[in-house]
Design a protein around this motif. Structure first.
Motif, short mmCIF file in Angstrom:
data_model
loop_
_atom_site.label_atom_id
_atom_site.label_comp_id
_atom_site.label_asym_id
_atom_site.label_seq_id
_atom_site.Cartn_x
_atom_site.Cartn_y
_atom_site.Cartn_z
N GLU A 109 -36.75 75.66 15.46
CA GLU A 109 -36.19 75.31 17.04
C GLU A 109 -37.03 76.03 18.19
O GLU A 109 -36.69 75.79 19.06
N LEU A 112 -39.11 75.34 19.70
CA LEU A 112 -39.52 73.44 20.48
C LEU A 112 -38.89 73.65 21.77
O LEU A 112 -39.22 73.57 22.54
N TYR A 113 -38.35 75.08 21.54
CA TYR A 113 -37.21 75.09 23.13
C TYR A 113 -37.83 76.07 23.75
O TYR A 113 -37.90 75.51 25.32
N LYS A 114 -39.07 76.74 23.38
CA LYS A 114 -39.46 77.86 24.13
C LYS A 114 -40.49 76.44 24.66
O LYS A 114 -40.27 76.75 26.11
N ASN A 115 -41.23 75.25 24.08
CA ASN A 115 -41.88 74.53 24.53
C ASN A 115 -41.78 74.10 25.36
O ASN A 115 -42.37 73.34 26.60
N LYS A 116 -40.16 73.28 25.37
CA LYS A 116 -39.87 71.84 26.01
C LYS A 116 -39.58 72.68 27.65
O LYS A 116 -39.32 72.70 28.55
N PHE A 117 -38.69 74.47 27.34
CA PHE A 117 -37.40 74.90 28.94
C PHE A 117 -38.92 75.35 29.39
O PHE A 117 -38.83 76.54 30.73
#
Length: 120
Positions: A109, A112-117
């Protein structure tokens, strides 16, 4: 009688999640020496039993008369069929496995947040 006390010491140590190394350090003996106490290979002096009781924060009488049924539900020790220690070890291993799965999920998770934001 002595073997029962040694078994009680081992069971209490496991319930408290203390390692043999920790107990040996607190008792100022080697891990192998402590292991021999639990196995009944070394004669357990009353003075050493008092030291063990102090580490456990228990009265010596409570170690001698220890009954695991006061600490776990009836039938608990028969789950694995091989005694108290193996059940506790299995439960501890299961707990570690669940925590590792939770850590893995959390890492996914976070990635995922690191890649998204781009940052956390």
């Amino acid at each position: 009688m002595y073997s029962r006390i040694n078994e009680n010491i081992k069971t209490i140590r496991e319930l408290k999640n203390y390692t043999q190394e920790y107990m040996a350090l607190r008792l100022n003996i080697t891990q192998a020496g402590y292991s021999r106490i639990e196995k009944g290979s070394n004669r357990l002096s009353f003075e050493k039993l008092e030291e063990i009781a102090a580490v456990f924060e228990m009265d010596v009488r409570n170690i001698i008369k220890f009954d695991i049924s006061h600490y776990v539900e009836p039938g608990f020790k028969s789950i694995a069929g091989t005694g108290q220690g193996s059940v506790l070890n299995r439960l501890y291993s299961d707990k570690i496995a669940l925590l590792e799965k939770l850590l893995e999920k959390t890492d996914k998770e976070l990635n995922l947040y690191k890649n998204k934001f781009g940052c956390l």
